[in-house]
Design a protein around this motif. Structure first.
Motif, PDB file in Angstrom:
ATOM      1  N   HIS A 480       0.831  -1.197   0.000  1.00 33.04           N
ATOM      2  CA  HIS A 480       0.000   0.000   0.000  1.00 33.04           C
ATOM      3  C   HIS A 480       0.877   1.263   0.000  1.00 33.04           C
ATOM      4  O   HIS A 480       0.660   2.191  -0.777  1.00 33.04           O
ATOM      5  CB  HIS A 480      -0.914  -0.016   1.227  1.00 33.04           C
ATOM      6  CG  HIS A 480      -1.784   1.184   1.310  1.00 33.04           C
ATOM      7  ND1 HIS A 480      -2.915   1.330   0.531  1.00 33.04           N
ATOM      8  CD2 HIS A 480      -1.670   2.316   2.043  1.00 33.04           C
ATOM      9  CE1 HIS A 480      -3.463   2.499   0.796  1.00 33.04           C
ATOM     10  NE2 HIS A 480      -2.731   3.116   1.718  1.00 33.04           N
ATOM     11  N   THR A 481       1.888   1.256   0.869  1.00 37.44           N
ATOM     12  CA  THR A 481       2.788   2.417   0.933  1.00 37.44           C
ATOM     13  C   THR A 481       3.525   2.598  -0.390  1.00 37.44           C
ATOM     14  O   THR A 481       3.612   3.700  -0.931  1.00 37.44           O
ATOM     15  CB  THR A 481       3.813   2.247   2.076  1.00 37.44           C
ATOM     16  OG1 THR A 481       3.114   1.912   3.265  1.00 37.44           O
ATOM     17  CG2 THR A 481       4.626   3.509   2.283  1.00 37.44           C
ATOM     18  N   GLN A 483       2.688   1.736  -3.313  1.00 38.96           N
ATOM     19  CA  GLN A 483       1.821   2.237  -4.388  1.00 38.96           C
ATOM     20  C   GLN A 483       1.576   3.746  -4.267  1.00 38.96           C
ATOM     21  O   GLN A 483       1.507   4.444  -5.268  1.00 38.96           O
ATOM     22  CB  GLN A 483       0.525   1.435  -4.447  1.00 38.96           C
ATOM     23  CG  GLN A 483       0.773   0.109  -5.151  1.00 38.96           C
ATOM     24  CD  GLN A 483      -0.340  -0.908  -4.993  1.00 38.96           C
ATOM     25  OE1 GLN A 483      -1.178  -0.780  -4.096  1.00 38.96           O
ATOM     26  NE2 GLN A 483      -0.340  -1.923  -5.836  1.00 38.96           N
ATOM     27  N   SER A 484       1.513   4.232  -3.034  1.00 35.71           N
ATOM     28  CA  SER A 484       1.331   5.677  -2.894  1.00 35.71           C
ATOM     29  C   SER A 484       2.608   6.445  -3.246  1.00 35.71           C
ATOM     30  O   SER A 484       2.564   7.638  -3.491  1.00 35.71           O
ATOM     31  CB  SER A 484       0.905   6.073  -1.485  1.00 35.71           C
ATOM     32  OG  SER A 484       0.535   4.962  -0.744  1.00 35.71           O
ATOM     33  N   LEU A 485       3.724   5.727  -3.235  1.00 31.39           N
ATOM     34  CA  LEU A 485       4.996   6.419  -3.485  1.00 31.39           C
ATOM     35  C   LEU A 485       5.480   6.289  -4.927  1.00 31.39           C
ATOM     36  O   LEU A 485       6.495   6.870  -5.296  1.00 31.39           O
ATOM     37  CB  LEU A 485       6.095   5.849  -2.574  1.00 31.39           C
ATOM     38  CG  LEU A 485       5.986   6.128  -1.081  1.00 31.39           C
ATOM     39  CD1 LEU A 485       7.097   5.409  -0.339  1.00 31.39           C
ATOM     40  CD2 LEU A 485       6.053   7.622  -0.806  1.00 31.39           C
ATOM     41  N   ASP A 488       6.543   9.410  -6.865  1.00 30.61           N
ATOM     42  CA  ASP A 488       7.739  10.053  -6.327  1.00 30.61           C
ATOM     43  C   ASP A 488       8.987   9.232  -6.614  1.00 30.61           C
ATOM     44  O   ASP A 488      10.052   9.760  -6.934  1.00 30.61           O
ATOM     45  CB  ASP A 488       7.609  10.250  -4.822  1.00 30.61           C
ATOM     46  CG  ASP A 488       6.566  11.294  -4.500  1.00 30.61           C
ATOM     47  OD1 ASP A 488       6.000  11.242  -3.395  1.00 30.61           O
ATOM     48  OD2 ASP A 488       6.312  12.159  -5.354  1.00 30.61           O
ATOM     49  N   GLN A 530       6.623   5.012   6.538  1.00 32.09           N
ATOM     50  CA  GLN A 530       5.598   4.546   7.490  1.00 32.09           C
ATOM     51  C   GLN A 530       5.881   5.089   8.891  1.00 32.09           C
ATOM     52  O   GLN A 530       4.966   5.461   9.615  1.00 32.09           O
ATOM     53  CB  GLN A 530       5.549   3.014   7.502  1.00 32.09           C
ATOM     54  CG  GLN A 530       4.934   2.440   6.232  1.00 32.09           C
ATOM     55  CD  GLN A 530       5.170   0.941   6.075  1.00 32.09           C
ATOM     56  OE1 GLN A 530       5.981   0.350   6.794  1.00 32.09           O
ATOM     57  NE2 GLN A 530       4.486   0.338   5.112  1.00 32.09           N
ATOM     58  N   THR A 535       0.466  11.451   6.680  1.00 33.05           N
ATOM     59  CA  THR A 535      -0.240  11.129   5.440  1.00 33.05           C
ATOM     60  C   THR A 535      -0.027  12.234   4.406  1.00 33.05           C
ATOM     61  O   THR A 535      -0.517  12.154   3.296  1.00 33.05           O
ATOM     62  CB  THR A 535      -1.757  10.974   5.677  1.00 33.05           C
ATOM     63  OG1 THR A 535      -2.196  12.132   6.387  1.00 33.05           O
ATOM     64  CG2 THR A 535      -2.075   9.724   6.451  1.00 33.05           C
ATOM     65  N   SER A 537       1.711  14.167   1.590  1.00 28.70           N
ATOM     66  CA  SER A 537       2.625  13.642   0.576  1.00 28.70           C
ATOM     67  C   SER A 537       3.944  14.400   0.585  1.00 28.70           C
ATOM     68  O   SER A 537       4.983  13.856   0.262  1.00 28.70           O
ATOM     69  CB  SER A 537       1.988  13.686  -0.804  1.00 28.70           C
ATOM     70  OG  SER A 537       1.860  15.011  -1.217  1.00 28.70           O
ATOM     71  N   TRP A 540       6.125  12.829   3.064  1.00 25.30           N
ATOM     72  CA  TRP A 540       6.689  11.586   2.508  1.00 25.30           C
ATOM     73  C   TRP A 540       7.867  11.891   1.615  1.00 25.30           C
ATOM     74  O   TRP A 540       8.885  11.219   1.659  1.00 25.30           O
ATOM     75  CB  TRP A 540       5.650  10.869   1.625  1.00 25.30           C
ATOM     76  CG  TRP A 540       4.536  10.246   2.365  1.00 25.30           C
ATOM     77  CD1 TRP A 540       4.431  10.082   3.709  1.00 25.30           C
ATOM     78  CD2 TRP A 540       3.368   9.706   1.769  1.00 25.30           C
ATOM     79  NE1 TRP A 540       3.258   9.459   4.002  1.00 25.30           N
ATOM     80  CE2 TRP A 540       2.577   9.216   2.827  1.00 25.30           C
ATOM     81  CE3 TRP A 540       2.912   9.573   0.468  1.00 25.30           C
ATOM     82  CZ2 TRP A 540       1.343   8.608   2.610  1.00 25.30           C
ATOM     83  CZ3 TRP A 540       1.696   8.976   0.241  1.00 25.30           C
ATOM     84  CH2 TRP A 540       0.921   8.498   1.319  1.00 25.30           C
ATOM     85  N   GLN A 541       7.671  12.892   0.766  1.00 30.22           N
ATOM     86  CA  GLN A 541       8.731  13.206  -0.188  1.00 30.22           C
ATOM     87  C   GLN A 541      10.020  13.543   0.542  1.00 30.22           C
ATOM     88  O   GLN A 541      11.097  13.119   0.150  1.00 30.22           O
ATOM     89  CB  GLN A 541       8.319  14.386  -1.068  1.00 30.22           C
ATOM     90  CG  GLN A 541       7.235  14.004  -2.060  1.00 30.22           C
ATOM     91  CD  GLN A 541       7.015  15.084  -3.081  1.00 30.22           C
ATOM     92  OE1 GLN A 541       7.154  16.265  -2.777  1.00 30.22           O
ATOM     93  NE2 GLN A 541       6.655  14.692  -4.295  1.00 30.22           N
TER      94      GLN A 541
END
Ligand code: ADP
Ligand code: MG
Length: 600
Positions: A480-481, A483-485, A488, A530, A535, A537, A540-541
């Motif tokens: 899941h993680t 796929q969200s990344l 990027d 994680q 949450t 983005s 995360w980047q």
């Protein structure tokens, strides 16, 4: 039954081919002047009449031609510059196709006088419609004098296609400028209808730019700042306009290995460096000269095209972007980086135990986020990379500066600055005010972090296909993680393909990753993202960039050569705005002379 296919007579074939090379007087000028340059001329005169329609003459003092070569020169594919296909990849001359003169003489009347220095007597040659009408010895100076008369006299369609004299003259001058700007060591003269329009003495590149665009009342080059970067891949130098001098009529030129080029992608790199500094509809001037091994470029085989392909476009994009930024940054913030220029600068103090250490003052935007592209457009003086690390203590406002005594100047790393590596971990750098102690791994992380953050923003990561794609199997959470990344990761150079419902194959990796194991790296990135529990983005980047930088950076324990240390420190100090990584780790610390004194 009669055959219907036959070969065209040479004269017709030449005319057709000529259409490719010689479209207007300006293309003829380009070919002739390039030949003069290839012949080693030191003074080139261009003389035109009626914007080159009735006469386009180029006179040079180059090496001339023998009587046989003079005649040969007008044959198609006659060239003295390459002999075999592989030479194409080693080009150091402007011409190489051997078709310019053949094309010109197919569509004009040409008169040539030429003499080599070693010959007593020169050669006169007259050609019209590809036919030699006269060849005889002649008394003439050393060099070549080429007169092209009545261009397109035998091709009415082409003649009609020409624009007004005014426009054609403008085209001629534009072509002339593309050549003279990259040949400042050659003297040029341009005469149109007996009037001298341009007289350019030998000088530096800057003097040449001034001579072309300056007016006696208003120096043009005063508005330019220097760009200069040397890397293994490419050397870039030249000038870019200060942002406030940008306007509606800007002069934008790029050259590679002495040749004018158009390169929309590199143009974008330059414009990106100006992001947020320009008024709408204003364009900066720039003159950028690339020097690169001929192997690494592909000069367009098409004679009139100015597009040139580079083997490492993405890497050069980054280098160009960084060097223009640096140039603009120096100009914008240079005074504040020089800590010795004292009190006219507002310098915040940064607590550093019991000593104080001044860092350059940087205008800050409290809402700034390096990963949100819209912020790049806002009108700040300072630049995005200066604020990449948002944990820098900064003054709330630029009020009346408190005069302070600067204690330490960040050193410039010269070619002979002695550097010492300690424990494979620290680099000791002498500076005027003391010693700079740099953590090599974190220093490299800081450099890489900046680079990766830029790639995440611009999607210009440099990617490298892998020979044997690794397959990475993931738990549902990790999947899941990941796929969200994906977007990027792709921005920085990871290309992944879904392999099965819970596995991806890694087909390309960031070039910066080197020998690092790709799937391990990805797992580390996933887990660190994680761990942030965020949450958002852009959070995360930041984590992706930091975590990758950590993986890619020189490990502790690695012995570095002097050059490696030098390179690392230069890259680090180029844009230093913080002593800390975004995760709070210290990159470098300072032992001032006072501190040292205390030990003795
Ligand atoms: P290319 O420049 O591609 O070789 P050209 O048709 O432009 O082809 O020129 C053919 C040849 O003529 C050149 O290779 C060079 O040997 C000779 N030549 C042309 N112009 C000059 C000049 N101004 N001085 C000396 N030699 C020249
Ligand atoms: Mg040529």
């Amino acid at each position: 039954m009669t055959d219907i296919i036959h070969l065209l007579p040479d004269s017709v074939a030449n005319q057709i081919a000529a259409g490719e090379v010689i479209q207007r007087p300006a293309s003829c000028l380009k070919e002739l002047v390039e030949n003069s340059l290839d012949a080693g001329a030191t003074h080139i005169r261009v003389i035109v009449r009626d914007a080159g329609r009735t006469l386009l003459q180029v006179v040079d003092d180059g090496k001339g031609m023998s009587p046989t070569d003079a005649r040969m020169a007008f044959e198609r594919h006659a060239t003295s510059k390459i002999a075999q296909a592989s030479d194409l990849f080693q080009l150091r001359t402007m011409g190489f196709r051997g078709e310019a003169l053949a094309s010109i003489c197919a569509v004009a009347q040409v008169e040539l006088q030429t003499r080599r220095p070693e010959d007593e007597i020169g050669t006169l040659l007259e050609i019209a419609g590809s036919e030699v009408t006269r060849q005889e010895p002649v008394q003439c100076p050393v060099g070549t004098n080429m007169r092209v008369k009545n261009l397109f006299y035998n091709v009415p369609a082409r003649r009609k296609f020409l624009k007004t004299d005014q426009t054609e003259l403008r085209n001629l001058l534009a072509e002339y400028h593309r050549i003279v700007l990259v040949n400042p060591d050659v003297q040029f003269t341009f005469v149109s209808n007996d009037e001298i329009l341009s007289e350019l003495p030998v000088g530096t590149t800057k003097q040449r730019i001034e001579a072309v665009f300056g007016h006696s009342s208003k120096p043009f080059t005063g508005q330019l700042v220097d760009v200069s970067t040397r890397t293994e891949l490419v050397n870039i130098c030249g000038f870019v306009g200060k942002p406030e001098s940008a306007g509606k009529n800007s002069q934008q030129y790029m050259f590679v290995n002495g040749r004018y080029m158009r390169h929309p992608y590199f143009h974008k790199a330059v414009m990106t460096a100006y992001a947020g500094m320009l008024q709408p509809d204003h364009n900066p001037s720039y003159f950028i000269y690339f020097d690169i091994h001929p192997d690494a470029i592909d000069v367009n085989i098409h004679p009139t095209k100015t597009e040139i392909k580079f083997a490492d476009e993405q890497a050069i994009f980054q280098i160009l972007l960084a060097s223009v930024r640096e140039a603009l940054g120096k100009f914008n913030v240079a005074p504040s980086l020089d800590f010795t220029t004292e009190s006219r600068l507002d310098m915040p103090q940064m607590a550093l135990g019991n000593r104080s250490f001044a860092i350059p003052q940087i205008q800050t935007d409290p809402n700034y986020n390096p990963f949100k592209s819209q912020n790049w457009r806002s009108n700040h003086v300072s630049q995005p990379w200066e604020r990449l690390y948002d944990n820098i203590p900064c003054p709330a406002s630029a009020q009346e500066p408190e005069p302070i005594t600067p204690l330490f100047t960040l050193p410039q790393i010269g070619d002979d600055t002695p550097l010492l590596q300690s424990q494979g971990k620290y680099i000791v750098v002498p500076a005027d005010g003391g010693l700079l102690l740099v953590h090599q791994h974190r220093a490299h992380m800081a450099v890489l972090y900046r680079e990766l953050a830029e790639q995440l923003r611009s999607h210009h990561g440099i990617t490298q296909p892998v020979l044997f794609p690794e397959v990475i199997e993931l738990s549902p959470d990790d999947l899941h993680t990941l796929q969200s990344l994906l977007a990027d990761l792709q921005a920085v150079g990871f290309i992944l393909e879904q392999f099965s419902p819970n596995a991806y194959s890694i087909t390309s990796v960031p070039a910066l990753l080197g020998q690092q194991n790709a799937s391990e790296t990805l797992l580390q990135v996933i887990h660190q993202v994680q761990d942030t529990g965020s949450t958002a983005s852009d959070e995360w980047q930041k984590t992706v960039a930091l975590s990758l930088a950590d993986r890619m950076a020189i490990p502790v324990g690695k012995t570095l050569t002097d050059n490696e240390m030098r390179d690392l420190l230069r890259r680090l100090l180029q844009h230093t705005d913080s002593r800390y990584l975004p995760n709070g780790q210290t990159i470098f610390t300072i032992l001032t002379n006072d501190d040292l004194q205390k030990y003795f």
